[in-house]
Scaffold this active site. Structure first.
Site, PDB file in Angstrom:
ATOM      1  CB  SER A   7      -0.900  -0.009   1.239  1.00 21.65           C
ATOM      2  OG  SER A   7      -1.643   1.184   1.253  1.00 21.65           O
ATOM      3  CG  HIS A  32      -4.153  -0.969  -1.866  1.00 23.26           C
ATOM      4  ND1 HIS A  32      -5.333  -1.533  -2.309  1.00 23.26           N
ATOM      5  CD2 HIS A  32      -4.499  -0.158  -0.839  1.00 23.26           C
ATOM      6  CE1 HIS A  32      -6.346  -1.074  -1.581  1.00 23.26           C
ATOM      7  NE2 HIS A  32      -5.863  -0.230  -0.674  1.00 23.26           N
ATOM      8  CG  ASP A  34      -5.061   3.256   0.436  1.00 26.24           C
ATOM      9  OD1 ASP A  34      -6.092   2.587   0.271  1.00 26.24           O
ATOM     10  OD2 ASP A  34      -4.031   2.812   0.980  1.00 26.24           O
ATOM     11  CG  MET A  36      -7.920   8.243   2.008  1.00 27.48           C
ATOM     12  SD  MET A  36      -7.221   8.138   3.652  1.00 27.48           S
ATOM     13  CE  MET A  36      -6.553   6.462   3.617  1.00 27.48           C
ATOM     14  CG  HIS A  65      -9.370   1.435  -1.032  1.00 24.64           C
ATOM     15  ND1 HIS A  65      -8.848   1.132   0.220  1.00 24.64           N
ATOM     16  CD2 HIS A  65     -10.704   1.602  -0.856  1.00 24.64           C
ATOM     17  CE1 HIS A  65      -9.831   1.122   1.104  1.00 24.64           C
ATOM     18  NE2 HIS A  65     -10.962   1.406   0.488  1.00 24.64           N
ATOM     19  CG  MET A  67     -11.148   4.673   1.413  1.00 25.04           C
ATOM     20  SD  MET A  67      -9.631   4.466   2.366  1.00 25.04           S
ATOM     21  CE  MET A  67      -8.441   4.465   1.025  1.00 25.04           C
ATOM     22  CG  MET A 136     -12.287  -1.243   4.530  1.00 27.85           C
ATOM     23  SD  MET A 136     -10.699  -1.043   3.688  1.00 27.85           S
ATOM     24  CE  MET A 136      -9.672  -0.347   4.984  1.00 27.85           C
ATOM     25  N   GLY A 141      -8.916   5.222   6.617  1.00 27.97           N
ATOM     26  CA  GLY A 141      -8.475   6.605   6.831  1.00 27.97           C
ATOM     27  C   GLY A 141      -6.986   6.733   7.077  1.00 27.97           C
ATOM     28  N   GLY A 144      -1.227   1.868   9.352  1.00 26.65           N
ATOM     29  CA  GLY A 144      -0.617   1.585  10.650  1.00 26.65           C
ATOM     30  C   GLY A 144      -1.576   1.340  11.799  1.00 26.65           C
ATOM     31  CG  ASP A 174      -6.770  -1.909   2.758  1.00 25.68           C
ATOM     32  OD1 ASP A 174      -5.693  -1.782   3.363  1.00 25.68           O
ATOM     33  OD2 ASP A 174      -7.283  -1.013   2.056  1.00 25.68           O
ATOM     34  N   GLY A 175      -5.791  -3.543   5.891  1.00 25.43           N
ATOM     35  CA  GLY A 175      -5.686  -2.899   7.193  1.00 25.43           C
ATOM     36  C   GLY A 175      -5.072  -3.813   8.234  1.00 25.43           C
ATOM     37  N   GLY A 176      -3.913  -3.419   8.743  1.00 24.24           N
ATOM     38  CA  GLY A 176      -3.289  -4.176   9.828  1.00 24.24           C
ATOM     39  C   GLY A 176      -2.747  -5.534   9.419  1.00 24.24           C
ATOM     40  N   GLY A 196       0.599  -2.091   4.175  1.00 25.89           N
ATOM     41  CA  GLY A 196       1.262  -0.791   4.115  1.00 25.89           C
ATOM     42  C   GLY A 196       2.418  -0.705   5.078  1.00 25.89           C
TER      43      GLY A 196
HETATM   44  C1  DX5 Z   1      -6.498   2.457   5.207  1.00 20.21           C
HETATM   45  C2  DX5 Z   1      -6.057   2.149   3.785  1.00 20.21           C
HETATM   46  C3  DX5 Z   1      -5.066   1.069   3.733  1.00 20.21           C
HETATM   47  C4  DX5 Z   1      -3.777   1.355   4.451  1.00 20.21           C
HETATM   48  C5  DX5 Z   1      -3.301   0.054   5.031  1.00 20.21           C
HETATM   49  O1  DX5 Z   1      -7.598   3.263   5.196  1.00 20.21           O
HETATM   50  O2  DX5 Z   1      -7.162   1.748   2.983  1.00 20.21           O
HETATM   51  O3  DX5 Z   1      -4.814   0.605   2.401  1.00 20.21           O
HETATM   52  O4  DX5 Z   1      -2.787   1.887   3.613  1.00 20.21           O
HETATM   53  O5  DX5 Z   1      -2.196   0.309   5.831  1.00 20.21           O
HETATM   54  P1  DX5 Z   1      -1.682  -0.754   6.922  1.00 20.21           P
HETATM   55  O6  DX5 Z   1      -1.302  -2.002   6.184  1.00 20.21           O
HETATM   56  O7  DX5 Z   1      -0.514  -0.049   7.522  1.00 20.21           O
HETATM   57  O8  DX5 Z   1      -2.808  -0.988   7.899  1.00 20.21           O
HETATM   58 ZN    ZN Z   2      -6.740   0.744   1.012  1.00 22.78          ZN
END
Ligand code: DX5
Ligand code: ZN
Length: 224
Positions: A7, A32, A34, A36, A65, A67, A136, A141, A144, A174-176, A196
């Protein structure tokens, strides 16, 4: 086949080209991206000028992605700028069937994203249309954040549903995602793992990607 999608949100933007080259050399075939808008999520990120710039330096699949509250307006612009796949949030798409068809007709794979609080059942009527579904595993948003374990139940539910109906859509998470969560995500049924912080927060992003792929593949072996 498991894909790890670095990401770019967690990359050092002053060294974006070098970071992309690192993860591609380590075997990343998808990235990926992102987007926003400061409305749908409490953060602002990158847009089409950055996408156009990286489209020129990579042959990897770029997964955008969105958002944002108005994905119908922006999806075609991101596809024109080089997106290979575009995902939109269920929560902002009153005409999801139309939106997914529009993305496909513009020439990209179409995905739908669910926030942690949105049930899988809201997608029942579009599962035969979507190319992929993104679960998700944090509230969107920021990079990390800590992985929300209930997302694994949603991945499992979706995978069971897909197999029962004989459908082919991919499941993305996606996420963590990192060494502690990747194998669980794969065992639950995810095929595309976005990562990410666990990649670009590491001293050597390429090595972190290789290690994460191995961990994820171990999850796959445990299913077989
Ligand atoms: C969060 C994003 C993710 C983010 C993931 O809103 O959609 O793609 O970059 O980051 P990590 O892998 O650090 O949770
Ligand atoms: Zn994402």
């Amino acid at each position: 086949m498991i894909e790890i999608l670095p990401s770019l949100l967690s990359a050092d933007f002053a060294r974006l080209g070098a970071h992309i080259a690192d993860v591609e050399a380590a075997g990343a075939s998808m990235l990926h991206f992102d987007v926003m808008d400061g409305h749908f999520v409490p953060n602002l990120t990158i847009g089409t000028p950055v996408l156009q710039a990286i489209r020129k330096i990579t042959r990897a699949h770029i997964d955008v992605h969105l958002m944002i509250t108005n994905p119908d307006q922006f999806a075609p612009i991101f596809i024109e700028a080089g997106a290979d796949s575009v995902s939109v949030h269920q929560e902002v798409c009153p005409h999801l069937d139309r939106t997914l068809r529009m993305i496909q007709s513009e020439g990209a794979l179409a995905g739908v994203v669910l926030n942690p609080a949105t049930p899988v059942a809201t997608l029942d009527e579009v599962l035969d249309l979507a190319d992929f579904v993104l679960i998700m595993s944090v509230n969107p948003g920021f990079g990390g954040q800590k992985f929300l374990p209930n997302s694994l139940n949603k991945v499992r539910q979706l995978a069971e549903h897909r197999d029962r109906l004989g459908l082919k859509f991919k499941i993305e998470i996606d996420g963590g995602i990192g060494p502690a969560t990747a194998a669980d995500a794969v065992r639950a049924g995810a095929q595309w793992l976005v990562a990410g912080n666990s990649i670009f927060g590491a001293p050597d992003p390429g090595a972190a990607l290789v290690a994460l792929r191995e961990t994820a593949q171990m999850g796959l072996q445990q299913i077989a």
